[in-house]
Design an enzyme around this catalytic site. Structure first.
Site, mmCIF file in Angstrom:
data_model
loop_
_atom_site.group_PDB
_atom_site.id
_atom_site.type_symbol
_atom_site.label_atom_id
_atom_site.label_comp_id
_atom_site.label_asym_id
_atom_site.label_seq_id
_atom_site.Cartn_x
_atom_site.Cartn_y
_atom_site.Cartn_z
ATOM 1 N N ARG A 147 -4.393 3.632 -11.441
ATOM 2 C CA ARG A 147 -3.220 4.457 -11.164
ATOM 3 C C ARG A 147 -2.986 5.347 -12.378
ATOM 4 N NH1 ARG A 147 3.170 2.698 -10.630
ATOM 5 N NH2 ARG A 147 3.265 3.349 -12.809
ATOM 6 N N TYR A 159 8.954 8.808 -15.167
ATOM 7 C CA TYR A 159 8.585 7.482 -14.670
ATOM 8 C C TYR A 159 7.120 7.162 -14.975
ATOM 9 C CZ TYR A 159 6.707 3.923 -11.789
ATOM 10 O OH TYR A 159 6.021 2.805 -11.416
ATOM 11 N N ASP A 210 2.021 7.105 -8.224
ATOM 12 C CA ASP A 210 3.319 6.631 -7.721
ATOM 13 C C ASP A 210 4.375 7.705 -7.981
ATOM 14 O OD1 ASP A 210 5.599 5.205 -7.060
ATOM 15 O OD2 ASP A 210 5.113 3.451 -8.285
ATOM 16 N N HIS A 212 7.503 7.260 -7.067
ATOM 17 C CA HIS A 212 8.690 6.444 -7.339
ATOM 18 C C HIS A 212 9.968 6.974 -6.680
ATOM 19 C CE1 HIS A 212 10.508 3.214 -9.937
ATOM 20 N NE2 HIS A 212 9.316 2.718 -9.693
ATOM 21 N N GLU A 236 2.033 6.831 -3.625
ATOM 22 C CA GLU A 236 3.008 5.759 -3.356
ATOM 23 C C GLU A 236 4.452 6.244 -3.419
ATOM 24 O OE1 GLU A 236 2.417 2.581 -6.154
ATOM 25 O OE2 GLU A 236 4.437 1.807 -5.794
ATOM 26 N N GLU A 262 7.299 -1.631 -1.909
ATOM 27 C CA GLU A 262 7.549 -2.638 -2.946
ATOM 28 C C GLU A 262 9.011 -3.095 -2.962
ATOM 29 O OE1 GLU A 262 6.239 -0.378 -6.384
ATOM 30 O OE2 GLU A 262 8.296 -0.049 -6.981
ATOM 31 N N ARG A 283 3.162 -2.237 0.816
ATOM 32 C CA ARG A 283 3.195 -2.704 -0.576
ATOM 33 C C ARG A 283 3.974 -4.004 -0.799
ATOM 34 N NH1 ARG A 283 1.603 -1.895 -4.967
ATOM 35 N NH2 ARG A 283 3.351 -0.970 -6.091
ATOM 36 N N GLU A 339 -2.218 -4.498 -6.857
ATOM 37 C CA GLU A 339 -1.801 -3.934 -8.148
ATOM 38 C C GLU A 339 -1.916 -5.017 -9.227
ATOM 39 O OE1 GLU A 339 2.300 -2.716 -8.218
ATOM 40 O OE2 GLU A 339 2.050 -1.538 -10.050
ATOM 41 N N TRP A 402 15.796 6.542 -9.622
ATOM 42 C CA TRP A 402 14.877 6.303 -10.731
ATOM 43 C C TRP A 402 13.525 5.924 -10.176
ATOM 44 C CZ3 TRP A 402 12.235 1.787 -12.180
ATOM 45 C CH2 TRP A 402 11.400 1.987 -13.303
HETATM 46 C C1 GCO Z 1 4.926 -0.179 -9.340
HETATM 47 C C2 GCO Z 1 6.388 -0.129 -9.425
HETATM 48 C C3 GCO Z 1 7.010 -0.779 -10.600
HETATM 49 C C4 GCO Z 1 8.523 -0.814 -10.469
HETATM 50 C C5 GCO Z 1 9.028 -2.079 -11.055
HETATM 51 C C6 GCO Z 1 10.535 -2.180 -10.994
HETATM 52 O O1 GCO Z 1 4.405 0.537 -8.510
HETATM 53 O O2 GCO Z 1 4.321 -0.940 -10.063
HETATM 54 O O3 GCO Z 1 6.926 1.082 -9.024
HETATM 55 O O4 GCO Z 1 6.575 -0.292 -11.820
HETATM 56 O O5 GCO Z 1 9.096 0.290 -11.064
HETATM 57 O O6 GCO Z 1 8.426 -3.138 -10.398
HETATM 58 O O7 GCO Z 1 10.947 -3.415 -11.451
HETATM 59 MG MG MG Z 2 5.697 1.593 -7.312
#
Ligand code: GCO
Ligand code: MG
Length: 402
Positions: A147, A159, A210, A212, A236, A262, A283, A339, A402
């Protein structure tokens, strides 16, 4: 086999983890992860005050019944706190069942579907050059999938770019760190990152990214389209998925594969995404979605629609979740990728584990159960240290995702 003791262990070996230990009257015990990054005490209290009293004296072999009891019996359904508590109990009970059977968990689930679990690591850098160097470093370590996240010109603390190289730890302060976000700066920059990466490393390695949850559906569609020449393994969390239908718009415009989930807790959060074939990878992982029992239902449902798994595996998911997820990944027929963000040496010492990395793959090991334990004496040396995730605002101060 009755449940004799239920213990919640909160510890901070490098970062905070909430761990559940269920001990039976036959001495066999199981371990579950209940960590909810930045909100740890909520799950610990839920388990201690509302769940543990329900478990004492119950038959440890009745996993399904325990799951239904905790899900239906609470009356209040779903949500990250409840579902993480259920996951911790569920994973601990599967651990007990597999240990009692003398089998690695993947055998109990139906046996190996593959020899090793393809994982992706996290490369990040302050700029494109540094990110390319980091991706090369991961390739040098044997990773087949990486990634990539990079600093964006004009943005402080974007991020995915953090302290430490082999892991990225976002929960960094007792009160949330404020970061500033600009979608237009990010959208101008990200295709350049992947163009440079493909120039540097070619197409022999899988690349992931990602977003995010930062983009609107139309912006997400534009990003997906602009990244098509660089053939990502997945893009992602392009847009928040509370509104699952938002992905229809993204999907209509791009063939870049999409991953999400996630932060989902149950099948109900991804049902439409899956059955309308709006995503390619789901995820959710064991700690996020009610343990092995419910994750298996999500994966089976997803298989009908050719959606593959891609379990979340950031550092806030403890080695217990990693161990359980690797057994799940070893079994699940519609596996995609796992991951893998490495934990610190302190974390690894508190959670002795059977899994190991070799040549881009993780192997769960053959120890009965899920193969991860907790050293309670060592854990007690690391008291809870409250930390929260950052927040993001737009350049004009508007609160953002975020
Ligand atoms: C990822 C995630 C994480 C989250 C984290 C928050 O894809 O690994 O986005 O980095 O930000 O798990 O607690
Ligand atoms: Mg993520």
């Amino acid at each position: 086999m009755q449940i004799a003791d239920v213990r919640v262990i909160t510890s901070c070996p490098g970062r905070n983890f909430v761990t559940l230990k269920i001990v039976t009257d036959e001495g066999v015990y199981g371990i579950g992860d209940a960590t909810l990054n930045g909100r740890e005490r909520a799950v610990a209290a839920y388990l201690e005050e509302h769940v543990a009293p329900l478990l004492i004296g119950r038959d440890a072999r009745r996993i399904e019944d325990a799951w239904q009891l905790l899900y239906r019996g609470a009356y209040w359904r779903r949500g990250p706190v409840t579902m993480r508590a259920i996951a911790a109990v569920d994973v601990a009970l599967w651990d007990i069942k597999a240990k009692a059977a003398g089998m690695p968990l993947y055998d109990l689930l139906g046996g190996k579907s593959r020899e090793g679990v393809l994982v992706y690591g996290h490369a990040n850098g302050a700029d494109i050059e540094e990110t390319c160097d980091e991706v090369e470093r991961y390739i040098g370590l044997g990773y087949k999938a990486v990634r990539a996240q990079s600093g964006v010109p004009g943005l402080d603390k974007p991020y995915g770019v953090g302290r430490g190289q082999m892991f990225y730890e976002p929960a960094d302060a007792a009160l949330p760190t404020e970061t500033i976000w600009s979608t237009s700066k990010y959208l101008d920059h990200t295709p350049k990152l992947f163009e440079a990466l493909r120039d540097r490393v070619g197409f022999g390695v899988e690349l992931l990214h990602d977003a995010h949850h930062r983009l609107t559906p139309l912006e997400a569609a534009r990003l997906g389209k602009s990244l098509e020449p660089y053939r990502l393994f997945w893009l992602e969390d392009v847009t928040p998925a509370e509104n699952q239908e938002a992905f229809r718009l993204v999907r209509q415009h791009t063939v870049t594969p999409l991953a999400v989930g996630e932060i989902f807790n149950t099948l109900w959060d991804c049902k439409d995404l899956i059955q309308e074939q709006l995503i390619d990878f789901i995820r959710t992982t064991v700690v996020g979605a009610g343990g092995i029992t419910h994750l298996r239902r999500i994966a089976d449902f997803a298989a009908v629609w050719q959606v593959r798994t891609g379990c979340h595996g950031a550092t806030d998911l403890s080695p217990v979740t990693m161990g359980a997820a690797l057994h799940f990944d070893t079994w699940v027929p519609n596996f995609g990728i796992q991951e893998y963000m490495r934990h610190t040496a302190e974390t690894d010492a508190v959670f002795p584990h059977a899994y190991r990395f070799e040549a881009g793959l993780l192997f769960p090991g053959d120890t009965p159960g899920h193969g991860v334990d907790i050293d309670e004496t060592l854990a007690a040396k690391y008291p809870y240290d409250p930390k929260q995730l950052p927040i993001a605002r737009l350049e004009d101060g508007t609160m953002w995702n975020w």
